[in-house]
Design an enzyme around this catalytic site. Structure first.
Site, PDB file in Angstrom:
ATOM      1  N   GLU A 289      -4.168   7.934   8.031  1.00 19.09           N
ATOM      2  CA  GLU A 289      -5.161   7.075   7.376  1.00 19.09           C
ATOM      3  C   GLU A 289      -5.538   5.921   8.304  1.00 19.09           C
ATOM      4  OE1 GLU A 289      -5.766   4.693   3.106  1.00 19.09           O
ATOM      5  OE2 GLU A 289      -3.868   5.698   3.541  1.00 19.09           O
TER       6      GLU A 289
ATOM      7  N   GLU B 124       2.118   2.124  -3.398  1.00 20.42           N
ATOM      8  CA  GLU B 124       1.027   2.749  -4.174  1.00 20.42           C
ATOM      9  C   GLU B 124       1.010   4.260  -3.936  1.00 20.42           C
ATOM     10  OE1 GLU B 124      -3.191   4.095  -3.245  1.00 20.42           O
ATOM     11  OE2 GLU B 124      -3.009   1.978  -2.707  1.00 20.42           O
ATOM     12  N   HIS B 125       1.163   4.690  -2.689  1.00 19.45           N
ATOM     13  CA  HIS B 125       1.206   6.120  -2.362  1.00 19.45           C
ATOM     14  C   HIS B 125       2.430   6.799  -2.978  1.00 19.45           C
ATOM     15  CE1 HIS B 125      -1.755   7.000   1.076  1.00 19.45           C
ATOM     16  NE2 HIS B 125      -2.088   5.814   0.606  1.00 19.45           N
TER      17      HIS B 125
ATOM     18  N   HIS C  76       0.831  -1.204   0.000  1.00 17.37           N
ATOM     19  CA  HIS C  76       0.000   0.000   0.000  1.00 17.37           C
ATOM     20  C   HIS C  76       0.865   1.253   0.000  1.00 17.37           C
ATOM     21  CE1 HIS C  76      -2.139   3.183   2.368  1.00 17.37           C
ATOM     22  NE2 HIS C  76      -3.044   2.955   1.433  1.00 17.37           N
TER      23      HIS C  76
END
Length: 426
Positions: A126, A49-50, A46
Site C-alpha cells: 500500500e 484497522e487492518h 492504521h
C-alpha cells in the site's frame, strides 16, 4: 432528530432516525489516529484497522467477509490523523447481526503473529502504491513541512522500517493503551428502533472498561520551505500550501468559501486562469484539510517542466488579486451555493449521515444539525473571506513541494525560488 445516549462506562451513542429508508449505517469511531503515535509506533493505528478484519475468536477472516455478504451488507474501515472508524451498512432487518459482527471484530480479534506478518507485506505494498502516485508524494511531503516536529506530520500508513517491527505484543499494548470507552463513539443513521439499538450496544459494550487518556497535541513548528523529491516522471508535480485553521475556528466557513472560489471547482480562479485560458497545466485544484485545532490549505498542479514558472507565477498573481479584494458578487455567491449543494447532496445517504454525526460527536463532543451548517454558510460575508485571504495568501509564508525528474531538471528549485521572490503586491 439526532439523539444521544451515554453508557455507564463512557461510550457515547449518537443516533439519527430516517424513516423513509430501509437501511442503516453503523460506525464505531475511536479518537485514535496517527496523531497519537510516536516515531516507534507510527503506522500502528492504521495497522490495527487492518488487523480487525483478520479473524476473531469466533470467526476466521473469510467468515467475517462471508457473514457480511450473507446479510447483503458492506463492511469497511479507515484511519485518519485523528480517528479510526469501523463501519457497516445493512438492511434494517439485519442490524442485530451487523452489531454482532462489528463488536466481535472490535473485542475478539486474535492478532496472530502469522496474520500480522502477512498484513505487514500488504501495507508495505500500500505504501509503495502511494509512492508511485506523484500527487500523494507532494501532498505527504507538504504535510511533513507544515506539521514539522509534531505527530500530525506522520504518514498514516507508517514506514516500511516501522512495520517490520510490529508484533502481537506491540499491537495489543497499543490498542489497550489508546482504545478507551471515553474516546469511542458509536453512530447510527437510517431505519432502526432507538431503544432496541441502545440495548444491543449496551449488551455488547457495557463490560468494556479502560482508563481515560488525555492526549496533548504538540504545536507544529511551521517554517516555510521549498523541497523537491526526485522521481523519474514525465511531468513536474507541485503542491503550494500554508498552515491554516481548525474546524472550530470562527473563520472555518469563510475558508471553505475562499477555497471553493480559488481552486475548488472547474469554475474556480486557478482552474480557469491556469488551465483553461493559458493551457499551462492539465490538472490543478486547491483543497483544505482541517483538523481539530489546525489545518492545511494546498494547491496541487501537474505540468511540464518548462511551464513551471508561468504556472506558479499565475497562481501567485491570482492569490494577490483576491488579497486586493477582487472577488465578484457572482463568484462569491456561486461558491457559497456550491458548498451548500455539495453538503446537502452528501447527506442523502445513511453512510454520510452516520459519518457526519459520529465524527462531530467524537472530535467536538457536540451535535450539529444541517440547518446550522447551512446558516453558517449563508452568514459568510465577502469581508470574512478577504480577512482569511489576507493571512493565507502571504507569499512569504508559502511552502512548496515538488516531484519530478530533478536530475534532468536541476534548476527547478532555483526557478521556483525566483518566482517566489518576484514582486506581486500592487
Amino acid at each position: 432528530m439526532i439523539k444521544k445516549h451515554t453508557l455507564d462506562n463512557g461510550i457515547r451513542i449518537v443516533m439519527e432516525k430516517i424513516d423513509y429508508v430501509k437501511s442503516a449505517s453503523i460506525g464505531i469511531w475511536v479518537n485514535v489516529g496517527s496523531n497519537n503515535e510516536n516515531e516507534e509506533t507510527n503506522g500502528l493505528s492504521h495497522f490495527i484497522e487492518h488487523m480487525l478484519f483478520k479473524g476473531t475468536e469466533n470467526r476466521k477472516a473469510n467468515e467475517i467477509a462471508e457473514d457480511i455478504d450473507n446479510l447483503g451488507g458492506q463492511l469497511n474501515a479507515f484511519t485518519s490523523k485523528e480517528c479510526t472508524c469501523f463501519y457497516v451498512k445493512v438492511l434494517d432487518e439485519n442490524i442485530k447481526d451487523a452489531v454482532d459482527i462489528l463488536s466481535d471484530m472490535f473485542f475478539n480479534s486474535l492478532f496472530q503473529q502469522e496474520e500480522i506478518d502477512k498484513e505487514i507485506s500488504v501495507v508495505i505494498e500500500e505504501i509503495k502504491m502511494y509512492e508511485d502516485s506523484p500527487e500523494d508524494v507532494v501532498h505527504d511531503k507538504l504535510t511533513e513541512l507544515i506539521f514539522k516536529n509534531s505527530p500530525m506530520a506522520y504518514n498514516i500508513l507508517g514506514t516500511e522500517e516501522n512495520l517490520k517491527t510490529f508484533t502481537t505484543k506491540k499491537v495489543v499494548e497499543y490498542m489497550k493503551k489508546n482504545y478507551t470507552p471515553y474516546n469511542t463513539v458509536i453512530a447510527v443513521a437510517g431505519s432502526f428502533d432507538e431503544q432496541e439499538f441502545v440495548r444491543m450496544i449496551n449488551e455488547k459494550f457495557k463490560d468494556w472498561h479502560n482508563d481515560n487518556i488525555k492526549h496533548v497535541d504538540p504545536e507544529a513548528e511551521y517554517k516555510r520551505s521549498v523541497v523537491g523529491v526526485n522521481k523519474d516522471l514525465e511531468q513536474l508535480h507541485m503542491c503550494i500550501g500554508n498552515k491554516t485553521i481548525g474546524r472550530h475556528h470562527k473563520n472555518y466557513y469563510p475558508l471553505l468559501v475562499l477555497n471553493n472560489l480559488f481552486g475548488g471547482t472547474m469554475s474556480s480562479r486557478i482552474f480557469q486562469e491556469v488551465r483553461e485560458k493559458k493551457g499551462l497545466v492539465y490538472s490543478i485544484y486547491s483543497f483544505v484539510s482541517n483538523y481539530s485545532n489546525t489545518g492545511i490549505f494546498s494547491i496541487y498542479a501537474g505540468m511540464s517542466y518548462n511551464q513551471a514558472e508561468d504556472a506558479l507565477r499565475t497562481i501567485l498573481k491570482e492569490m494577490i488579486s483576491i488579497k486586493n479584494g477582487n472577488i465578484s458578487d457572482e463568484e462569491f455567491n456561486r461558491a457559497k451555493q456550491q458548498i451548500k449543494g455539495n453538503y446537502i447532496l452528501g447527506l442523502e445517504s445513511t453512510s454520510s449521515r452516520m459519518s457526519s454525526i459520529g465524527r462531530r460527536e467524537l472530535l467536538y463532543n457536540e451535535i450539529q444539525y444541517p440547518e446550522e451548517v447551512i446558516e453558517s454558510i449563508n452568514n459568510v460575508k465577502k469581508k470574512d473571506v478577504l480577512n482569511v485571504a489576507a493571512e493565507l495568501f502571504d507569499i512569504d509564508s508559502l511552502s512548496i513541494t515538488f516531484t519530478g525528474n530533478l536530475n534532468k531538471n536541476k534548476d527547478i528549485e532555483d526557478k521556483i525560488n525566483k518566482v517566489l521572490g518576484e514582486k506581486y503586491e500592487d
